[in-house]
Design a protein around this motif. Structure first.
Motif, mmCIF file in Angstrom:
data_model
loop_
_atom_site.group_PDB
_atom_site.id
_atom_site.type_symbol
_atom_site.label_atom_id
_atom_site.label_comp_id
_atom_site.label_asym_id
_atom_site.label_seq_id
_atom_site.Cartn_x
_atom_site.Cartn_y
_atom_site.Cartn_z
ATOM 1 N N CYS A 154 -9.001 2.114 -12.320
ATOM 2 C CA CYS A 154 -8.236 0.799 -12.159
ATOM 3 C C CYS A 154 -7.951 0.564 -10.614
ATOM 4 C CB CYS A 154 -7.054 0.480 -12.799
ATOM 5 S SG CYS A 154 -7.346 0.662 -14.706
ATOM 6 N N ARG A 155 -7.545 1.520 -9.923
ATOM 7 C CA ARG A 155 -7.369 1.173 -8.458
ATOM 8 C C ARG A 155 -8.677 0.926 -7.563
ATOM 9 N NH1 ARG A 155 -2.767 3.437 -5.384
ATOM 10 N NH2 ARG A 155 -2.124 4.711 -7.106
ATOM 11 N N PRO A 188 -5.738 5.206 -14.340
ATOM 12 C CA PRO A 188 -5.284 4.767 -13.089
ATOM 13 C C PRO A 188 -6.062 4.745 -12.084
ATOM 14 C CG PRO A 188 -3.897 6.607 -13.439
ATOM 15 C CD PRO A 188 -4.910 6.330 -14.810
ATOM 16 N N ARG A 227 2.454 1.805 -3.240
ATOM 17 C CA ARG A 227 1.402 2.278 -4.367
ATOM 18 C C ARG A 227 0.895 3.707 -3.957
ATOM 19 N NH1 ARG A 227 0.116 -3.861 -5.496
ATOM 20 N NH2 ARG A 227 2.043 -4.169 -6.392
ATOM 21 N N GLU A 271 0.387 -4.588 -13.953
ATOM 22 C CA GLU A 271 0.160 -3.456 -12.732
ATOM 23 C C GLU A 271 1.369 -3.212 -11.992
ATOM 24 O OE1 GLU A 271 -2.743 -5.902 -10.392
ATOM 25 O OE2 GLU A 271 -4.047 -6.135 -12.334
ATOM 26 N N TRP A 308 2.419 0.527 -11.764
ATOM 27 C CA TRP A 308 2.512 1.198 -10.492
ATOM 28 C C TRP A 308 3.728 1.956 -10.272
ATOM 29 C CZ3 TRP A 308 -1.837 1.064 -8.995
ATOM 30 C CH2 TRP A 308 -2.759 0.126 -9.022
ATOM 31 N N ASN A 367 -6.730 10.896 -5.952
ATOM 32 C CA ASN A 367 -6.963 9.525 -5.532
ATOM 33 C C ASN A 367 -7.128 9.264 -4.087
ATOM 34 O OD1 ASN A 367 -4.306 10.188 -5.151
ATOM 35 N ND2 ASN A 367 -3.545 8.383 -6.557
ATOM 36 N N ASP A 418 -8.647 -2.426 -6.046
ATOM 37 C CA ASP A 418 -8.850 -2.282 -4.059
ATOM 38 C C ASP A 418 -9.903 -3.352 -3.831
ATOM 39 O OD1 ASP A 418 -6.714 -0.610 -3.869
ATOM 40 O OD2 ASP A 418 -7.973 1.089 -3.627
ATOM 41 N N ASP A 439 0.956 -1.249 -0.036
ATOM 42 C CA ASP A 439 -0.089 0.019 -0.016
ATOM 43 C C ASP A 439 0.815 1.304 0.008
ATOM 44 O OD1 ASP A 439 -2.072 -1.430 -0.038
ATOM 45 O OD2 ASP A 439 -2.956 -1.096 1.966
#
Lengths: 218, 218
Positions: free
Chosen positions: B94-95, B91, A102, B154, B158, B16, B99, A99
């Motif tokens: 996608c996150r 992104p 990222r 991925e 990242w 984000n 998650d 985490d």
DNA sequence: AGCATTTAATGAGCTGAGCTCATTTATACG
DNA sequence: CGTATAAATGAGCTCAGCTCATTAAATGCT
């Protein structure tokens, strides 16, 4: 303070929900929440500290064990197996580290970034050694190898944590090494080798004709 | 309601950080926070709904485009390229999906799980077709292939999002396909092929001797 | 040992985000 | 036009992270 971190670690391992851990720690240790903030400016800092300490200790063991292993394939297999094992046994701690890795780029980079670079640098070094020794092709894209190895490990582990059955680190490591080494395509010749084979086959055909014509070989 | 979801999508894409988005949405739409809770029981449900809708639309496009592509390698390359492109361009969305996929197993499974299974099933199908057509070896571990492809994508993304330079989806897809297909080891012969080569070389040696002894070929 | 000063711990309480609900406002319908 | 149903409101509750003035403990000095 060491108590706080140990206790935080236990709680983070137990439930992977990070809400309310400050109160939980205070409750368990019989102290008050404010005390925790004397040692850690913020909850996030406490968590990062726990993750860092764990990551550092893990890497130290790693190096010690890796030192006894020789050979590109064996070293790669060991690193992969080790990572799989750690994720299998310590998913909560791994999640903390991942985490953090990222997190938004805007955040101040924690030392976890640096630890992670050290970690993956070891893998790249093994691959580079393999190239130098002639075991691996010189044209492999190093960082993509790294991404596929660690990404594959993590994906495999998430599926496991999602409850889709168990997995064996040993077998999974074997599979990853096999794919990385051989690929999945049915082997075909390289142009050079194919050409050489064709020429040899021509020769064989001529020899066949010689034999059929009963021409003595010498 | 559609307004709420559109607005939520915009905000989730922009920053984000997911804290305070309910107030943010209400503020932007000139409504009150309570109104949002008439349509979504919880913030998490709203986010999941946004993620689901986006994922579904993405998959629909996917299928349309994939339908026009034939051949195992080309189809695999397309899927990988597409996934890289989506992660590169979206992104934040996608996150959200990832998650949710990595959330605790105890949570009620959202339809994102099902969408994801559909998605990865397409990849497995392509690999299976490749095996059936003889292009791929029959002994490849299917799910590990999948894990390494998507995990690699991925991880690669990242690193990019962490600010470690940009990347080209086209080139990255090429690299992944190359690794998956050929592996990284220097090609060696299979026992059968090596044996055949040896026999052919013996023949060539004999022919060479014939030539040196000036024996006519016919 | 006794006082002063620095350090640690306390707990009351602030903030901010998610969320609830009784009440008000708007819409639909006979 | 009046009533019934649905939608929106905003005051306020909860809970977790966090602050800070105050109190307690430890340390240093003569």
């Amino acid at each position: 303070m060491a108590d706080i971190m140990r206790c935080a670690g236990e709680i983070l391992r137990a439930h992977n929900d990070r809400d309310g851990i400050v109160a939980e720690i205070a409750g368990r240790l019989g102290i008050v929440e404010g005390t925790i903030y004397r040692y850690f400016p913020t909850k996030r800092d406490l968590i990062i500290q726990v993750a860092e300490d764990w990551y550092e200790a893990m890497l130290a063991d790693y190096d010690r064990e890796l030192a006894g292993i020789t050979g590109t394939a064996a070293r790669l297999r060991f690193m992969i197996w080790r990572h799989l094992t750690v994720m299998h046994d310590e998913p909560a701690m791994c999640r903390l580290v991942l985490d953090e890795l990222r997190a938004d780029a805007g955040y101040r980079k924690t030392s976890i970034y640096e630890l992670n670079r050290q970690y993956t640098r070891r893998t790249l070094a093994i691959v580079k050694d393999g190239i130098a020794s002639g075991e691996l092709r010189a044209d492999v894209p190093l960082t993509m190898i790294r991404d596929m190895i660690y990404g594959g490990i993590e994906h495999h582990t998430w599926a496991y944590l999602r409850g889709e059955g168990d997995f064996s680190p040993t077998q999974a490591a074997e599979e990853i090494v096999a794919i990385i080494y051989r690929g999945i395509a049915v082997p075909t010749d390289t142009p050079e080798r194919a050409g050489a084979l064709t020429r040899l086959e021509d020769v064989a055909t001529r020899l066949e004709r010689i034999a059929q014509n009963q021409i003595p070989e010498r």
